[in-house]
Design an enzyme around this catalytic site. Structure first.
Site, PDB file in Angstrom:
ATOM      1  CB  THR A 965      -0.899   0.050   1.207  1.00 46.84           C
ATOM      2  OG1 THR A 965      -0.220  -0.191   2.446  1.00 46.84           O
ATOM      3  CG2 THR A 965      -1.954  -1.036   1.214  1.00 46.84           C
ATOM      4  CB  CYS A 966       4.253   1.955   1.141  1.00 45.75           C
ATOM      5  SG  CYS A 966       4.333   1.880   2.710  1.00 45.75           S
ATOM      6  CE1 TYR A 967       7.663   3.429  -1.860  1.00 42.98           C
ATOM      7  CE2 TYR A 967       7.272   1.054  -1.112  1.00 42.98           C
ATOM      8  CZ  TYR A 967       7.863   2.141  -1.077  1.00 42.98           C
ATOM      9  OH  TYR A 967       9.105   2.384  -0.149  1.00 42.98           O
TER      10      TYR A 967
END
Length: 997
Positions: A965-967
């Site tokens: 989810t960070c990217y």
């Protein structure tokens, strides 16, 4: 000429003396020439012949106490005379056709006129004389007075007994005047759109102001507004006005019936002469105590004092209603009356129709501009240059120009209607800017005019110039004359801000009544000028720039009060502001907060947030948060490792309980540090903190906002929460709730916070309204709206309701001082206001203040107030995302999926995705990005990357999709069938099987 009244036949050099008789009736006098103007005072009578020569007849007292005229004498003058005025003393005032004012002292017997030195170089278009004072209207629209000032008849507001030389009445300088009039000790001025201004003696109500108080300065006669007044005539202590429709209004002394109202009482306000109803009056004239009117059928009527036969009724009487004058004009070939004159105790009617003289104030027309443009390079340029300066340096001239002539609509000018035709003005200005030479002179003239404008013009017509100048600025900018427009804009802004609050109110109402497209263009004028100034490397922090900002702020305030269909979007006021400027403005604010004696203030921040769009506000807020975090880590500005954080070490199984416990023991100063979150003692590195913080805010707010937390009440549909009225402020959770909201904003995370807009209004000091109640509880809100706007008073009475309501399960008396107070039509607004106030304020005051205290323990209140309530809500909560086609369009592919045409697995994936429900698609958005909603400023950047996850030699069909989810990365296995892909994806979504690294 017909003559009747005191010495009606005597003194004239008559060509035919056979008709002279001694009776006091109406006499037809044959001069052998036409009379173009006439005036009679107490001691002298003067008239103008059609060859522009002037003659004077003096009057003296006889042995029996009456008045006897002497012989007619001609004035020795080379000037051609067009008008004459006689006061009650021995001076006759003449006006030449060239506009020179000449005075004749009849006591010298030489009758040689002397020019009035103060007006030698100022062309005059009209003169008027009272008992012992005179009034002049110049061709430039300015009013000058001189003579005795015992009752304020000079309009100068001074306590001096009088003035020997003409004095300028500055308060009328911006009014577009067309006539001046004077009587005994009163004076009047008339504007092009029918506004009447009076000053001087008012003991009988002769100023028409509704009282008997003298006025030393011009005062609007508001009772005549929109009556379309076109002419004023004054007697000794009464006044008559004529409208364009042919109606006559009179006011002042009615002692002799001179008002024509079938009474002998005074009238303090203008009153229609009803007895003339049905007859269209074309001329009026007032004598000392009598009044004449001429109708379009060429009949003359009179009323008032008839002691000297001045009524022409054949008998001495004081009739108080209009009666016809007995003129010998019944024969077909007889003379037809063209004009009437009344002076002292005598009356006259001439067969020559003289066009009413109006002030020859030049106004800007298309024909005039066409001449300037076509001849600006010829020998006539000096004259054109003079004309440009005369017109554009005269507020009176500009305020006379571009009026709405259709159906005489400009006569309806009022504080709500300017009377201007802005389309005609725009076309004229577009011609002006095409010739640089002409345009340059126009700007120079306007710059000369602006500093002289009055702070509070006595009439609204004097304010038209501000709308016209805004239009001129718009046209200039449209032709890319930005530098010139900036100079002019600063000067116009200074003039606007010099106006009184009442004047600004009028301009604001006029502006807000313009078409919305024109309103936007006028706002863009000031935005464009500011953009030019703010684009310079060194932005000036001076009054010129600040004035432009204040004008925009004022226009914004006016727009906020405008009805919804006409109102501009608030975003139309926003400027495109360079980030470097915002950084410098923020630095100034930070320095000023640290150094109290710093004299330079931020230019836009905090003073003019209305000019900042949401992106600029959030940029400044986040930049300050970044600075504050660094400052919290290094409070002494010394070098440090920047490794101090505000840490939360939580268990996923009890995330909310742990959060409250750790916030309760935390040092509030630590809130300003960078936030670090750990779950289940998994002390991840900094790179993973973004995901952990995102999960933290997601989980803690979902748990806190659930019904099981028992922290909030919910509306009937369970979609919105609010503070419970039964909560106590000692409950620390509401303070911690505020801290958590503040931490989310401070650290740039969106949260699940299903509260109505009222929450964000209260945080920003905005009072919640009935609209907020409709949002939170449509049933209650609509009921209150019906009570307020729909129900008739008798219906409300039959409802048998009182000021007792049930809110949050508790019965509440909205007016404790008056128990069981009944609801009526008279107090329904009070009831609705009290209901809304109790729901959003009174019932939750304690816990809300705790929430607010916690919120601003983290966030700087000044910076939060940059946002509007809706903006703050959207920044904290984000916005729903529904543009799935955009998500598909923005998706990138890596590895084996990065081919054209699309990989079969990718084609299969999008087929599965399109078949998901809307709720499943939202779950997928959170599954990939960590957001259920998207950041308000990041909707266009929502995208994901799809690649294959490595599973070694095992079958892909055994694995679920994984995400980073960070990217926003989706690792999608190479499933063998669509059915397997659909099963694995929906199961991952329903079981929250998000795998992150």
């Amino acid at each position: 000429m017909f003559s009747w009244g005191e010495n009606c036949q005597h003194g004239f050099r008559l060509k035919d003396v056979s008709n002279i008789s001694e009776d006091d009736g109406v006499h037809l006098l044959n001069f052998g020439f036409d009379i173009t103007d006439l005036s009679a005072g107490h001691s002298v009578l003067a008239f103008i012949k059609n060859n522009a020569g002037a003659a004077i007849i003096c009057t003296k007292e006889s042995q029996d106490g009456g008045r006897v005229r002497g012989k007619q004498k001609f004035v020795k003058c080379k000037e051609k005379i067009q008008a004459v005025g006689c006061s009650d003393d021995d001076v006759v005032t003449l006006l030449s056709k060239e506009g020179k004012v000449l005075c004749v002292d009849t006591t010298t017997r030489t009758y040689i006129p002397k020019p009035l030195e103060a007006l030698c170089n100022i062309p005059v278009s009209q003169i008027a004389c009272g008992s012992q004072h005179s009034v002049a209207l110049t061709k430039g629209g300015q009013v000058y007075t001189w003579g005795r000032d015992s009752r304020g008849q000079l309009g100068l507001g001074m306590s001096e007994p009088g003035a020997d030389s003409p004095q300028h009445i500055r308060s009328l300088s911006a009014q577009p005047l067309v006539q001046v009039a004077a009587g005994g000790e009163q004076s009047f001025a008339l504007s092009v759109s029918g506004a009447v201004f009076g000053w001087g003696g008012n003991d009988c109500g002769q100023l028409g102001l509704g009282d008997t108080t003298d006025r030393p300065t011009p005062t609007p006669v508001r009772y005549l507004n929109t009556k379309k007044t076109i002419y004023i005539s004054c007697g000794k202590d009464h006044t008559a006005i004529l409208t364009k429709n042919g109606a006559v209004f009179t006011f002042g002394s009615g002692q002799y019936g001179q008002l024509g109202h079938n009474s002998f009482g005074d009238e303090l306000r203008p009153r229609l002469v009803a007895e003339l109803w049905g007859a269209k009056v074309t001329k009026i004239a007032c004598g000392r105590h009598h009044t004449l009117v001429l109708t379009d059928s060429k009949r003359v009527y009179s009323f008032g004092c008839g002691a000297q036969g001045q009524l022409g009724h054949g008998e001495e009487s004081h009739p108080s209603v209009p009666l016809p004058v007995q003129l010998t004009q019944d024969t077909t070939n007889g003379p037809k009356i063209g004009n009437i004159y009344a002076g002292g105790d005598c009356s006259f009617a001439t067969s020559t129709s003289v066009k009413e003289r109006t002030a020859s104030v030049s106004n800007v027309t298309h024909d005039v501009i066409d001449k300037w443009i076509s001849q600006c390079n010829s020998k006539s340029w000096q004259k054109i240059k003079w004309e440009i300066h005369m017109m554009f340096s005269s507020a009176s001239c500009l305020n006379t120009s571009f009026l709405e002539q259709c159906k005489d609509k400009h006569f309806q000018t009022s504080p709500k209607y300017s009377g201007l035709n802005m389309s005609v003005a725009r076309l004229a200005f577009e011609k002006l800017v095409k010739k640089d030479k002409v345009f340059t002179e126009v700007v120079a003239a306007v710059l000369l005019l602006l500093p002289s404008l009055e702070k509070k013009p006595v009439g609204v017509e004097g304010l038209r110039i501000y709308l016209l100048l805004n239009e001129l600025l718009h046209v200039i900018q449209s032709h890319e004359q930005h530098r010139t427009s900036t100079t002019l804009a600063k000067a116009v802004a200074a003039a606007v801000l010099n106006l009184s609050a009442d004047s600004l109110q009028v301009i604001g109402d006029w502006w807000s009544s313009l078409p919305p497209s024109t309103m936007v263009e006028h706002v863009n004028v000031w935005k464009q000028a500011l953009s030019v100034m703010l684009s310079s490397e060194s932005v000036p922090h001076n009054s010129g720039v600040r004035n432009l900002l204040l004008v925009l702020q004022y226009m914004y305030n006016v727009n906020s009060r405008t009805a919804e269909p006409q109102r501009m979007p608030e975003t139309d006021f926003c400027l495109l502001i360079d980030k470097n400027f915002l950084i410098k403005d923020l630095e100034l604010w930070i320095f000023r907060s640290q150094l109290k004696n710093l004299h330079i203030e931020p230019l836009i921040l905090f003073s003019f947030p209305i000019l900042m769009d949401l992106e600029s506000k959030k940029f400044v807020f986040d930049l300050n948060a970044q600075y504050t975090k660094m400052k919290a880590q290094c409070p002494l500005d010394l070098f440090c490792g920047l490794d101090e954080y505000f840490e939360l070490d939580l268990k996923r199984a009890s995330v909310l309980e742990d959060t409250f416990e750790q916030l309760a023991t935390a040092d509030p100063d630590g809130y300003k540090l960078p936030l670090a979150v750990y779950f289940d003692e998994n002390f991840t590195n900094v790179d993973d903190q973004y995901l952990y913080r995102k999960d933290f805010f997601h989980e803690v707010f979902h748990e806190m906002m659930s019904a099981e937390s028992w922290m909030f009440m919910f509306n009937d549909s369970k979609t919105l929460a609010w503070f419970p009225s039964k909560a106590i402020e000692e409950d620390q959770r509401y303070f911690q709730f505020g801290v958590l909201c503040g931490l989310a904003l401070y650290n740039q995370y969106i949260i699940h916070l299903p509260f109505p807009l009222a929450l964000f209004k209260k945080l920003l000091g905005v009072k919640p309204s009935l609209g907020d109640m409709i949002e939170f509880s449509p049933c209650v809100g609509e009921s209150l709206l019906n009570i307020l706007e729909v129900c008739e008073d008798d219906v409300i009475k039959n409802l048998y309701m009182d000021f007792v309501i049930n809110w949050d399960g508790t019965e509440v008396d909205l007016d404790p001082k008056n128990p069981e107070k009944p609801l009526t039509g008279e107090n329904k607004k009070e009831f609705v206001d009290a209901y809304v106030t109790h729901a959003f304020n009174t019932s939750v005051e304690g816990v809300f203040q705790e929430f607010k205290r916690g919120f601003f323990q983290v966030c700087d209140q000044d910076l939060v107030k940059l946002f509007r309530p809706k903006e703050l809500q959207e920044v904290l909560l984000g916005k729903d995302f529904h543009d799935w086609a955009k998500l598909k369009q923005n998706t990138g592919y890596e590895g084996v999926y990065n081919i054209t045409p699309p990989h079969p697995t990718i084609q299969m994936f999008w087929e599965v995705f399109d078949e998901l429900t809307e709720d499943q698609k939202k779950a997928f958005l959170w599954f990939v990005t960590g957001f259920e909603r998207v950041p308000i400023l990041g909707m266009e950047t929502i995208k994901m990357t799809v690649k294959v996850n490595g599973v070694g030699e095992l079958s892909y069909d055994k694995y679920y999709p994984q995400t980073h989810t960070c990217y926003s990365i989706l690792e999608l296995p190479l499933y063998s069938t669509k059915e397997i892909m659909q099963s694995k994806l929906t199961e991952a979504l329903s079981n929250n099987r998000r795998i992150y690294k």
